[in-house]
Design an enzyme around this catalytic site. Structure first.
Site, short mmCIF file in Angstrom:
data_model
loop_
_atom_site.label_atom_id
_atom_site.label_comp_id
_atom_site.label_asym_id
_atom_site.label_seq_id
_atom_site.Cartn_x
_atom_site.Cartn_y
_atom_site.Cartn_z
N LYS A 181 0.89 -1.18 0.00
CA LYS A 181 0.00 0.00 0.00
C LYS A 181 0.92 1.22 0.00
O LYS A 181 1.41 1.65 1.02
CB LYS A 181 -0.86 -0.02 1.27
N GLU A 256 9.23 1.62 10.85
CA GLU A 256 10.28 2.64 10.67
C GLU A 256 9.58 3.98 10.80
O GLU A 256 8.83 4.37 9.92
CB GLU A 256 10.93 2.53 9.27
N CYS A 290 13.28 10.97 7.31
CA CYS A 290 13.27 10.52 8.71
C CYS A 290 14.67 10.66 9.32
O CYS A 290 14.81 10.85 10.52
CB CYS A 290 12.75 9.09 8.81
N GLU A 388 9.44 16.21 15.43
CA GLU A 388 9.88 16.14 14.04
C GLU A 388 9.16 17.24 13.24
O GLU A 388 7.95 17.38 13.35
CB GLU A 388 9.52 14.76 13.48
O1 TXE Z 1 2.33 10.09 7.23
P1 TXE Z 1 1.45 8.83 7.55
P2 TXE Z 1 1.84 11.53 6.75
C1 TXE Z 1 6.15 11.86 9.41
C2 TXE Z 1 6.51 13.33 9.20
C3 TXE Z 1 5.29 13.88 8.57
C4 TXE Z 1 4.20 13.11 9.27
C5 TXE Z 1 2.90 13.04 8.57
O2 TXE Z 1 6.73 13.93 10.46
O3 TXE Z 1 5.14 15.26 8.82
O4 TXE Z 1 4.74 11.81 9.39
O5 TXE Z 1 3.02 12.45 7.28
C6 TXE Z 1 -0.57 5.17 5.64
N1 TXE Z 1 -3.41 2.39 8.91
N2 TXE Z 1 6.62 10.98 8.37
O6 TXE Z 1 0.59 11.94 7.44
O7 TXE Z 1 0.01 9.22 7.69
C7 TXE Z 1 -0.58 6.31 4.65
O8 TXE Z 1 -1.61 6.15 3.70
C8 TXE Z 1 -2.49 2.00 8.02
C9 TXE Z 1 7.80 10.23 8.67
O9 TXE Z 1 1.80 11.52 5.29
O10 TXE Z 1 2.11 8.12 8.68
C10 TXE Z 1 0.82 6.17 4.06
O11 TXE Z 1 0.83 5.12 3.11
N3 TXE Z 1 -1.82 2.85 7.23
C11 TXE Z 1 8.05 9.14 7.71
C12 TXE Z 1 1.65 5.78 5.28
O12 TXE Z 1 0.72 5.27 6.23
C13 TXE Z 1 -2.08 4.17 7.35
C14 TXE Z 1 7.66 9.34 6.31
C15 TXE Z 1 2.42 6.93 5.94
O13 TXE Z 1 1.56 8.00 6.18
C16 TXE Z 1 -3.04 4.65 8.27
C17 TXE Z 1 6.44 10.09 6.16
C18 TXE Z 1 -3.71 3.70 9.08
N4 TXE Z 1 -4.62 4.05 9.99
C19 TXE Z 1 5.99 10.90 7.16
N5 TXE Z 1 -3.07 6.00 8.17
C20 TXE Z 1 9.39 8.44 7.81
N6 TXE Z 1 9.57 7.61 8.84
O14 TXE Z 1 10.25 8.60 6.95
C21 TXE Z 1 -2.18 6.36 7.22
N7 TXE Z 1 -1.58 5.26 6.71
#
Ligand code: TXE
Length: 492
Positions: A181, A256, A290, A388
């Site tokens: 996904k 991660e 990250c 972050e």
């Molecule tokens: O990430 P999300 P977002 C951090 C960074 C950023 C913040 C928000 O601080 O500002 O996260 O980003 C899926 N069940 N990082 O909101 O929501 C979603 O569709 C299962 C750090 O975009 O965590 C996407 O595929 N999956 C990070 C994935 O999770 C779910 C990289 C990540 O999205 C879900 C990105 C649920 N309930 C953002 N809800 C890193 N570690 O590098 C969402 N998703």
């Protein structure tokens, strides 16, 4: 490079074929640098996720993939690596347009991803268990490594192909089948990757991709009893949700998550090198990383001079159109992320930090950009020192002693990476041991290789990607205890 004349229309990839799935609703993706729709994907439903899971389940329980030899798996993974290399320009362009990252960097990431597929291909030939031959004459122990089963892989938008490449080839090397996904903002290259795998000879049903939002698609993967393992990269907040959902069926979980990674700079460091590493560390991928080096801890005696040099260098980094080959900082992924970055800067101002550079959006046509920003005189209690930000924003803290540096560095919920800059090797190694982080760099930053494990401690995650162990994360251990010779009754 220019914008495509019309958006690319993508479909889910399930059972080796492309399909629109159960709903006609679509997600439109506009290029963050231009505001023009460049891709559309199906807004996947729970039914789509369940169909893909059922396909992967059948492919695992009855299909050939878990039963192939290491050599056969290796050949397919290697061919995939080559196809990624062959199509690096196309794939890089998709990532540039969907994520806003600079085009030159996007192409480099495709090469990096291909290198990971090569490395995972090599591991296919090394997957083995152990024997225990010290149980006495009448007993032999075998420890078998078996594929974990159906894996749900949930990925974010900041490094779309790179992050799926830190999961998928290792899962496949172990003999698992997968449902991926990708982020709803950047699904293009993951769908292209699934097609490349098919072209490389992967049997249908082994790698499936369902696009859509986290809830319902990601949520269904975390909850389904037919998924044996879920591997997630994203925010710490969603990581907790995924772990909680996965807990209901007690599946394996790998996470991660975020970081607030300190770069600790002692006065005796090579400050020329530090300036380059600080600027690279914080602005790479617009700070949407990250591993971003968003928090520098500088020994007081050199802090003023260093901050002045970093500010001078930061002001020269080209920000702008991601399609421009010279640009190093592209566009911010979406409005929510832009607002989060600007809110963090505002909160730092309220808390008394000094804005040394930038601090505002960059005025630009339809794109979404933030100035390179330096917040000085930040103290460990400020939100901007702990949370972050995920943007081109550097926070500068100062310290007087090694112990104080360590206390500040370890004083957040995160523990992903850290770096130490000093010519005193004893001190660098003392700090390396004491830092609570999955990766510690000494006199460098953001260096890595597929051979080296990657992952976080504390609330930065669970488990490790890359490195020789990565494939083991996608296996189950089975113990075979074998009685040699006649069984001697011992109970009746
Ligand atoms: O990430 P999300 P977002 C951090 C960074 C950023 C913040 C928000 O601080 O500002 O996260 O980003 C899926 N069940 N990082 O909101 O929501 C979603 O569709 C299962 C750090 O975009 O965590 C996407 O595929 N999956 C990070 C994935 O999770 C779910 C990289 C990540 O999205 C879900 C990105 C649920 N309930 C953002 N809800 C890193 N570690 O590098 C969402 N998703």
């Amino acid at each position: 490079m220019s914008l495509p004349p019309s958006p690319t229309r993508y479909q889910h990839f399930i059972g080796g074929t492309s399909t629109d799935g159960h709903s006609s609703d679509r997600i439109e993706r506009a290029s963050p640098g231009h505001g023009v729709v460049v891709s559309t994907y199906p807004a996947g439903t729970e039914a789509d996720a369940l169909a893909a899971i059922a396909t992967a389940r059948t492919a695992f329980d009855q299909g050939p993939w878990p039963r192939t030899t290491g050599a056969e798996r290796q050949a397919i993974l290697q061919r995939t690596a080559q196809l990624i290399r062959d199509q690096r320009d196309d794939l890089g362009l998709i990532e540039c347009l969907e994520s806003g990252k600079p085009i030159a960097q996007a192409r480099d990431e495709m090469d990096w991803a291909a290198g990971i597929w090569d490395y995972a291909a090599a591991l296919c030939r090394h997957l083995h268990g152990e024997t225990t031959n010290t149980l006495g004459d009448g007993m032999l122990g075998l420890t078998l490594r078996e594929p974990a089963g159906v894996c749900g892989l949930i990925t974010p938008w900041n490094f779309p192909l790179l992050i799926v490449s830190q999961k998928l080839p290792f899962a496949l090397a172990a003999g698992c089948t997968c449902v991926v996904k990708p982020s709803e903002f950047t699904s293009g290259t993951t769908l292209r990757l699934a097609r490349l795998l098919k072209e490389a000879g992967m049997p249908d049903g082994v790698c499936n991709v369902v696009t859509g939002t986290g809830d319902p698609v990601g949520q269904a993967l975390a909850e389904s009893p037919d998924v044996d393992l879920v591997s997630f990269t994203g925010s710490t907040a969603v990581g907790r949700k995924v772990a909680a959902a996965a807990g209901r069926t007690l599946k394996k979980v790998a996470l991660e998550l975020g970081g607030k990674n300190p770069q600790i700079i002692f006065a005796d460091a090579d400050l020329d090198a530090v300036v380059d590493a600080v600027v690279h560390g914080v602005y790479f991928n617009m700070g949407e990383c990250c591993n971003s080096g968003s928090r520098i801890l500088v020994e007081e005696s050199v802090a003023d001079a260093l901050v002045a040099r970093v500010a001078e260098a930061s002001a020269t980094v080209p920000v702008g159109d991601p399609l421009d080959e010279r640009v190093k900082i592209g566009a911010i992924i979406n409005d929510a992320q832009q607002a989060k970055i600007l809110d963090a800067i505002a909160s730092a101002r309220r808390d008394g930090a000094e804005v040394r550079l930038g601090g505002a959006p960059l005025a630009s046509g339809a794109g979404r950009f933030v100035q390179t920003t330096i917040l000085d005189r930040v103290t460990p209690d400020m939100a901007v020192a702990r949370d972050e930000i995920f943007g081109p924003v550097l926070t500068v803290l100062r310290f007087r002693t090694e112990a104080e540096a360590l206390e500040i560095a370890n004083g957040t919920l995160y523990g992903l990476s850290a770096s130490v800059w000093s010519r005193d090797l004893d001190r660098a190694l003392r700090m390396t041991r004491a830092l609570k982080a999955g990766t510690v760099w000494v006199n460098t930053f953001l260096d890595g290789a597929p051979e080296l494990p990657f992952g976080g401690t504390k609330q930065s995650g669970l488990g490790r990607e890359l490195g020789p162990q990565a494939v083991l994360e996608y296996t189950e251990t089975k113990t075979a205890t074998i009685r040699l010779g006649p069984y001697t009754p011992k109970w009746l």
